[in-house]
Design a protein around this motif. Structure first.
Motif, PDB file in Angstrom:
ATOM      1  N   PRO A 148     -12.559  47.357  40.060  1.00  0.00           N
ATOM      2  CA  PRO A 148     -12.412  47.480  41.239  1.00  0.00           C
ATOM      3  C   PRO A 148     -12.558  49.065  41.064  1.00  0.00           C
ATOM      4  N   GLU A 149     -11.945  49.143  42.214  1.00  0.00           N
ATOM      5  CA  GLU A 149     -11.655  50.712  42.934  1.00  0.00           C
ATOM      6  C   GLU A 149     -11.496  51.709  42.149  1.00  0.00           C
ATOM      7  N   GLY A 150     -12.281  52.765  41.901  1.00  0.00           N
ATOM      8  CA  GLY A 150     -11.355  54.029  41.259  1.00  0.00           C
ATOM      9  C   GLY A 150     -12.040  53.328  39.483  1.00  0.00           C
ATOM     10  N   HIS A 191      -0.280  42.067  54.294  1.00  0.00           N
ATOM     11  CA  HIS A 191       0.899  43.112  54.925  1.00  0.00           C
ATOM     12  C   HIS A 191       1.615  43.785  53.311  1.00  0.00           C
ATOM     13  N   TYR A 192       1.840  45.104  53.816  1.00  0.00           N
ATOM     14  CA  TYR A 192       2.360  45.796  52.530  1.00  0.00           C
ATOM     15  C   TYR A 192       3.792  45.355  53.217  1.00  0.00           C
ATOM     16  N   GLY A 193       4.717  45.391  52.982  1.00  0.00           N
ATOM     17  CA  GLY A 193       6.663  45.622  53.166  1.00  0.00           C
ATOM     18  C   GLY A 193       5.863  45.353  54.994  1.00  0.00           C
ATOM     19  N   ARG A 194       6.168  45.937  55.260  1.00  0.00           N
ATOM     20  CA  ARG A 194       6.460  46.267  56.746  1.00  0.00           C
ATOM     21  C   ARG A 194       4.916  46.581  57.831  1.00  0.00           C
ATOM     22  N   ILE A 195       3.989  47.174  56.889  1.00  0.00           N
ATOM     23  CA  ILE A 195       2.998  47.809  56.966  1.00  0.00           C
ATOM     24  C   ILE A 195       1.418  46.380  57.720  1.00  0.00           C
ATOM     25  N   GLN A 196       1.472  46.147  58.574  1.00  0.00           N
ATOM     26  CA  GLN A 196       0.116  45.175  58.324  1.00  0.00           C
ATOM     27  C   GLN A 196      -1.419  46.087  57.944  1.00  0.00           C
ATOM     28  N   ALA A 197      -2.107  45.480  57.168  1.00  0.00           N
ATOM     29  CA  ALA A 197      -3.315  45.748  56.992  1.00  0.00           C
ATOM     30  C   ALA A 197      -4.223  45.392  57.021  1.00  0.00           C
ATOM     31  N   ILE A 198      -4.311  43.809  56.850  1.00  0.00           N
ATOM     32  CA  ILE A 198      -4.983  43.462  57.686  1.00  0.00           C
ATOM     33  C   ILE A 198      -4.851  42.397  58.618  1.00  0.00           C
ATOM     34  N   GLU A 234     -18.090  49.090  50.731  1.00  0.00           N
ATOM     35  CA  GLU A 234     -18.985  50.938  50.542  1.00  0.00           C
ATOM     36  C   GLU A 234     -18.584  51.641  51.727  1.00  0.00           C
ATOM     37  N   GLN A 235     -18.174  53.107  51.169  1.00  0.00           N
ATOM     38  CA  GLN A 235     -18.378  54.308  52.736  1.00  0.00           C
ATOM     39  C   GLN A 235     -19.594  54.305  52.396  1.00  0.00           C
ATOM     40  N   ASN A 236     -20.707  54.499  51.924  1.00  0.00           N
ATOM     41  CA  ASN A 236     -21.836  54.436  51.756  1.00  0.00           C
ATOM     42  C   ASN A 236     -22.927  53.892  52.397  1.00  0.00           C
ATOM     43  N   ASP A 272     -16.183  47.362  44.221  1.00  0.00           N
ATOM     44  CA  ASP A 272     -15.424  47.797  45.181  1.00  0.00           C
ATOM     45  C   ASP A 272     -15.277  49.481  44.827  1.00  0.00           C
ATOM     46  N   GLU A 273     -16.785  50.244  46.150  1.00  0.00           N
ATOM     47  CA  GLU A 273     -17.004  51.835  46.223  1.00  0.00           C
ATOM     48  C   GLU A 273     -17.719  52.020  45.041  1.00  0.00           C
ATOM     49  N   PRO A 274     -18.759  51.749  44.859  1.00  0.00           N
ATOM     50  CA  PRO A 274     -19.160  51.484  43.387  1.00  0.00           C
ATOM     51  C   PRO A 274     -19.518  52.935  43.241  1.00  0.00           C
ATOM     52  N   GLY A 306     -16.435  50.323  56.774  1.00  0.00           N
ATOM     53  CA  GLY A 306     -15.272  50.900  57.239  1.00  0.00           C
ATOM     54  C   GLY A 306     -14.380  52.141  56.935  1.00  0.00           C
ATOM     55  N   ALA A 307     -13.954  52.534  57.486  1.00  0.00           N
ATOM     56  CA  ALA A 307     -13.245  54.237  57.459  1.00  0.00           C
ATOM     57  C   ALA A 307     -12.795  54.053  56.473  1.00  0.00           C
ATOM     58  N   ASN A 308     -11.573  55.264  56.246  1.00  0.00           N
ATOM     59  CA  ASN A 308     -10.409  55.202  54.643  1.00  0.00           C
ATOM     60  C   ASN A 308      -9.271  54.222  55.693  1.00  0.00           C
ATOM     61  N   GLY A 309      -8.728  53.735  54.750  1.00  0.00           N
ATOM     62  CA  GLY A 309      -7.965  53.311  55.549  1.00  0.00           C
ATOM     63  C   GLY A 309      -7.853  52.155  56.347  1.00  0.00           C
ATOM     64  N   ALA A 310      -8.985  51.115  56.857  1.00  0.00           N
ATOM     65  CA  ALA A 310      -9.388  50.519  56.873  1.00  0.00           C
ATOM     66  C   ALA A 310      -8.879  48.966  56.639  1.00  0.00           C
ATOM     67  N   GLY A 311      -8.851  48.864  55.046  1.00  0.00           N
ATOM     68  CA  GLY A 311      -8.692  47.592  54.530  1.00  0.00           C
ATOM     69  C   GLY A 311      -9.721  47.053  53.665  1.00  0.00           C
ATOM     70  N   LYS A 312     -10.734  47.682  53.116  1.00  0.00           N
ATOM     71  CA  LYS A 312     -11.713  47.045  52.972  1.00  0.00           C
ATOM     72  C   LYS A 312     -10.691  47.186  51.032  1.00  0.00           C
ATOM     73  N   THR A 313     -10.128  47.525  50.647  1.00  0.00           N
ATOM     74  CA  THR A 313      -9.270  47.302  49.187  1.00  0.00           C
ATOM     75  C   THR A 313      -8.746  46.028  49.144  1.00  0.00           C
ATOM     76  N   THR A 314      -8.164  46.419  50.460  1.00  0.00           N
ATOM     77  CA  THR A 314      -6.777  45.419  51.112  1.00  0.00           C
ATOM     78  C   THR A 314      -7.562  43.607  50.239  1.00  0.00           C
ATOM     79  N   THR A 315      -8.496  43.775  51.147  1.00  0.00           N
ATOM     80  CA  THR A 315      -9.773  42.820  51.735  1.00  0.00           C
ATOM     81  C   THR A 315      -9.977  42.367  49.952  1.00  0.00           C
TER      82      THR A 315
HETATM   83  N1  LIG Z   1       0.549  49.461  48.288  1.00  0.00           N
HETATM   84  C1  LIG Z   1       0.419  50.150  49.681  1.00  0.00           C
HETATM   85  N2  LIG Z   1       1.885  50.363  50.318  1.00  0.00           N
HETATM   86  C2  LIG Z   1       0.985  50.266  51.603  1.00  0.00           C
HETATM   87  N3  LIG Z   1       0.396  50.500  52.397  1.00  0.00           N
HETATM   88  C3  LIG Z   1      -0.767  50.396  51.888  1.00  0.00           C
HETATM   89  C4  LIG Z   1      -0.858  50.091  49.573  1.00  0.00           C
HETATM   90  N4  LIG Z   1      -1.888  50.155  50.033  1.00  0.00           N
HETATM   91  C5  LIG Z   1      -2.592  50.271  50.687  1.00  0.00           C
HETATM   92  N5  LIG Z   1      -2.032  50.698  52.015  1.00  0.00           N
HETATM   93  C6  LIG Z   1      -2.141  50.911  53.053  1.00  0.00           C
HETATM   94  O1  LIG Z   1      -3.296  49.786  53.983  1.00  0.00           O
HETATM   95  C7  LIG Z   1      -3.957  50.205  54.797  1.00  0.00           C
HETATM   96  C8  LIG Z   1      -5.464  49.747  54.051  1.00  0.00           C
HETATM   97  O2  LIG Z   1      -5.680  50.321  53.104  1.00  0.00           O
HETATM   98  P1  LIG Z   1      -7.209  50.124  51.629  1.00  0.00           P
HETATM   99  O3  LIG Z   1      -6.286  50.325  50.392  1.00  0.00           O
HETATM  100  O4  LIG Z   1      -7.215  48.889  51.998  1.00  0.00           O
HETATM  101  O5  LIG Z   1      -7.751  51.040  52.670  1.00  0.00           O
HETATM  102  P2  LIG Z   1      -9.061  51.224  52.224  1.00  0.00           P
HETATM  103  O6  LIG Z   1     -10.508  51.109  53.246  1.00  0.00           O
HETATM  104  O7  LIG Z   1      -9.700  50.285  50.465  1.00  0.00           O
HETATM  105  O8  LIG Z   1      -9.692  52.928  52.109  1.00  0.00           O
HETATM  106  P3  LIG Z   1     -10.788  53.213  51.317  1.00  0.00           P
HETATM  107  O9  LIG Z   1     -11.988  53.812  51.895  1.00  0.00           O
HETATM  108  O10 LIG Z   1      -9.866  55.140  51.407  1.00  0.00           O
HETATM  109  O11 LIG Z   1     -10.237  52.856  50.488  1.00  0.00           O
HETATM  110  C9  LIG Z   1      -4.395  51.824  54.789  1.00  0.00           C
HETATM  111  O12 LIG Z   1      -2.791  51.773  55.984  1.00  0.00           O
HETATM  112  C10 LIG Z   1      -3.011  52.034  53.090  1.00  0.00           C
HETATM  113  O13 LIG Z   1      -1.917  53.003  53.538  1.00  0.00           O
END
Ligand SMILES: Nc1ncnc2c1ncn2[C@@H]1O[C@H](COP(=O)(O)OP(=O)(O)OP(=O)(O)O)[C@@H](O)[C@H]1O
Ligand SMILES: [Mg+2]
Lengths: 400, 237
Positions: free
Chosen positions: B84-86, B12-19, B193-195, B161-163, B36-45
């Motif tokens: 890391p990503e970026g 979770h990020y605060g109340r937002i569930q990312a995974i 990867e996005q690719n 993360d997205e090399p 997975g698509a943008n925002g799918a939660g890859k970086t979070t994982t």
């Molecule tokens: N620091 C944060 N605070 C709040 N929400 C976050 C934070 N970091 C990521 N999120 C949210 O968590 C979700 C997953 O984000 P994540 O960065 O894991 O996506 P991703 O799959 O890596 O996307 P991308 O391909 O664009 O890098 C997204 O909805 C994002 O908005």
């Protein structure tokens, strides 16, 4: 500003080199002493030492030389001005560990300075009802007390990042002053008179360390500054120093390199605090009087300004910045009232023309660079002399 | 043999569930891709595995040890290294200083030289540029540096993360080739990867992540052939 910009790697070397050169040119900084740090680091070790020794000797002779034009007289006694400048320089060296090395914006550093001052005052002043100890003992005691509070305040706040940390530290910058006002034992505005001083009398039986004689205080503080600078230099080159630089550059990246970032941030905070306490005790001894009026937020901001002006992350720059911040209002008494205005303007100007400060941090980073180089050289044997490598952001395109 | 195992992980990020309730494992010697698509939660994982984020539920096991509560800087020593990503390189440090930081947590200093050799073999460009500042390197060079630096800890598991992010097509291929080479040298790789094309082609196994949950899993080849995956991630269908 071109639409083709973007992190694409061009496959052949020529065009990659072109990109690197262009980027280097974009990062070019105009400096007042262009190439100074490169020149300094290119000098042989012995020459560096020789120059340092000359500088140190001149520094010790300053109160006797009383150089015309530079001197603060007739407005202010030159020796006492030097004593105050040296205290500010020491403050800046300590704060530089926190802000410069570890990149933690501490806006409440004056709290540790105040703690040191009150430690010296409350254990030596006849106005204090507590145990009295020799003044010199209050120096390590002030360091220990400030360090203790550095840890106590650091542990909960250093989990915060960036702006939050700045705001919280801004808050506790005020705490000591407010406590001094409301706690009767700290005597508010009445304060403590006749704070102690180091022992010793001259031939006529007068104490050497009088509040009215700046020279001995200046020499004492200068000596302490040199010791602290040597220690800071060793820290810079140590594992801890490398960890701090990494934290300042990118905290998450540092953590996944194996740096215990939280622990080292607390260390930076505590070490900085102890130097702050030490300078506070020296200040109290030299001035001889401590009350709640001297430790406001403006002073705290002035400390940060000193570090930023000198060159965040560069210990020699910090000495310069600290001394300057104290010197300017003493030298130019006519403008002393507007000192905050002037420092504000000076900061803006410096940040525009010299964003790294008067002496940018890269100079001290290079100490690390040399170390890494030697280590890697030992590992690989022959690292190519790298023909057209950009040595420093901004140095690559110098001879355009 | 299982190297990394995530069991019912939620983040979770605060109340937002990312995974939510994610489970998967990575075997020793594999390349596993997570697409997975943008925002799918890859970086979070990835950040949860490296320890920069703490999961709100579930457990992570690495090399037979529960590391759910282990600090990130200790996980590096245990053998998890992340690019890391970026890229997350240190911009004010030179290439050599960056690489040196990569070996920060190591006790076996004598073996560091071998790993440096290996990094320079993989990325000769880094050797040419040892004195250049990380921040002045081009995007692709920074990516090489980020991967090289991650290898300097001699990891058992390399998290990428997205090399390929932001790289020209011919360099994407080169980076993927290098990833395979790293894997052939014995390092397990978890790749985000996005690719998707390249990532699936190179992977032994792969997972598709959609809004915090795994929706498809299989070998790289299977997913490449899967019509739903094809349509959503491979730009055909
Ligand atoms: N620091 C944060 N605070 C709040 N929400 C976050 C934070 N970091 C990521 N999120 C949210 O968590 C979700 C997953 O984000 P994540 O960065 O894991 O996506 P991703 O799959 O890596 O996307 P991308 O391909 O664009 O890098 C997204 O909805 C994002 O908005
Ligand atoms: Mg991502």
């Amino acid at each position: 500003m071109s639409t083709t910009d973007g992190p694409t790697l061009i496959p052949d070397d020529a065009s990659a080199q072109e990109i690197a050169d262009r980027e280097a040119k974009m990062r070019q900084r105009k400096g007042w002493f262009p190439g100074l740090s490169d020149k300094w680091n290119a000098l042989p070790r012995q020459t560096q030492w020789l120059i340092l020794i000359v500088v140190v000797v001149i520094a010790y002779l300053l109160p006797i030389l009383n150089p015309p034009l530079i001197t603060t007289e007739p407005g202010n006694n030159w020796q006492i001005a030097l004593a105050q400048m040296s205290v500010y320089a020491l403050v800046a060296v300590g704060l530089n560990v926190v802000v410069g090395y570890a990149g933690l914006l501490d806006l409440g550093y004056v709290a540790f300075f105040a703690l040191g001052s009150y430690t010296a005052a409350m254990f030596t002043s006849p106005d204090s009802p507590y145990v009295h100890i020799p003044y010199l003992w209050t120096l390590p005691l002030a360091m220990a007390i400030a360090m203790f509070f550095g840890v106590v305040l650091g542990v909960p706040t250093l989990r915060l990042r960036g702006d939050y940390l700045a705001i919280v530290t801004l808050g506790f910058g005020e705490i000591v002053r407010i406590l001094a006002t409301i706690i009767p034992a700290m005597k508010g505005q009445v304060g403590f008179q006749n704070v102690g001083h180091p022992p010793g009398t001259d031939s006529s039986g007068q104490p050497i360390f009088l509040n009215s004689s700046g020279t001995p205080w200046y020499w004492l503080t200068l000596t302490i500054i040199i010791v602290v600078l040597l220690a800071a230099g060793n820290l810079e080159r140590s594992r801890v120093g490398r960890a701090w630089i990494a934290i300042r550059e990118d905290e998450d990246a540092a953590e996944i390199m194996g740096v215990p970032t939280f622990k080292y941030k607390v260390w930076a905070f505590a070490i900085g605090a102890s130097v702050g306490g030490l300078s506070g005790a020296l200040f109290a001894g030299q001035v001889g009087f401590v009350n709640n009026q001297k430790f406001d937020i403006a002073t705290s901001i002035l400390f940060v300004a000193a570090v930023v002006m000198g060159g965040t992350g560069n210990k020699v720059g910090a000495v310069l910045g600290g001394a300057l911040v104290a010197y300017i209002p003493l030298r130019f008494t006519a403008i002393a009232e507007f000192k905050y205005l002037i420092f504000g303007a000076a900061l803006v100007v410096i940040m525009i023309f010299r964003p790294g400060g008067l002496l940018p941090a890269r100079q001290s980073l290079l100490a690390y660079g040399r170390l890494a180089y030697n280590k890697l050289k030992g590992a690989v044997g022959d690292i190519p002399p790298s023909g057209k490598v950009v040595l420093e952001p901004g140095k690559g395109a110098d001879n355009e | 043999m299982t190297l990394l195992e995530l069991k019912n992980i939620s983040v979770h990020y605060g109340r937002i569930q990312a995974i939510s309730d994610m489970s998967f494992s990575v075997d020793e010697g594999e390349i596993v891709s997570l697409i997975g698509a943008n925002g799918a939660g890859k970086t979070t994982t990835m950040r949860t595995i490296s320890g920069l984020l703490a999961p709100s539920a579930g457990s992570i096991t690495f090399a037979g040890q529960d590391i759910t509560r282990m600090k990130a800087h200790i996980r590096v020593v245990q053998g998890i290294s992340q690019a890391p990503e970026g890229r997350g390189i240190f911009p004010g440090m030179t290439v050599e200083e960056n690489l040196d930081m990569g070996s920060y947590g190591r006790k076996d200093r004598t073996k560091v030289a071998d790993d440096l050799e290996r990094v320079f073999d993989l990325f000769p460009r880094l050797k040419e540029r040892i004195k250049q500042f990380g921040g002045t390197m081009s995007g692709g060079e920074q990516q090489m540096l980020a991967i090289g630096r991650a290898l300097m800890s001699n990891p058992k598991l390399l998290l990428l993360d997205e090399p390929s992010m932001g790289l020209a097509p011919q360099f994407i291929r080169q980076i993927f080739k290098i990833v395979t080479e790293i894997n052939n040298q014995g390092t397990t790789v978890l790749l985000v990867e996005q690719n998707a094309n390249q990532a699936l082609a190179r992977a032994h196994r792969a997972f598709v992540l959609e809004t915090g949950s795994i929706t498809h899993r299989g070998t790289g080849k299977e997913l490449l052939a899967n019509p739903a995956v094809k349509e959503a991630y491979l730009g055909v269908g």
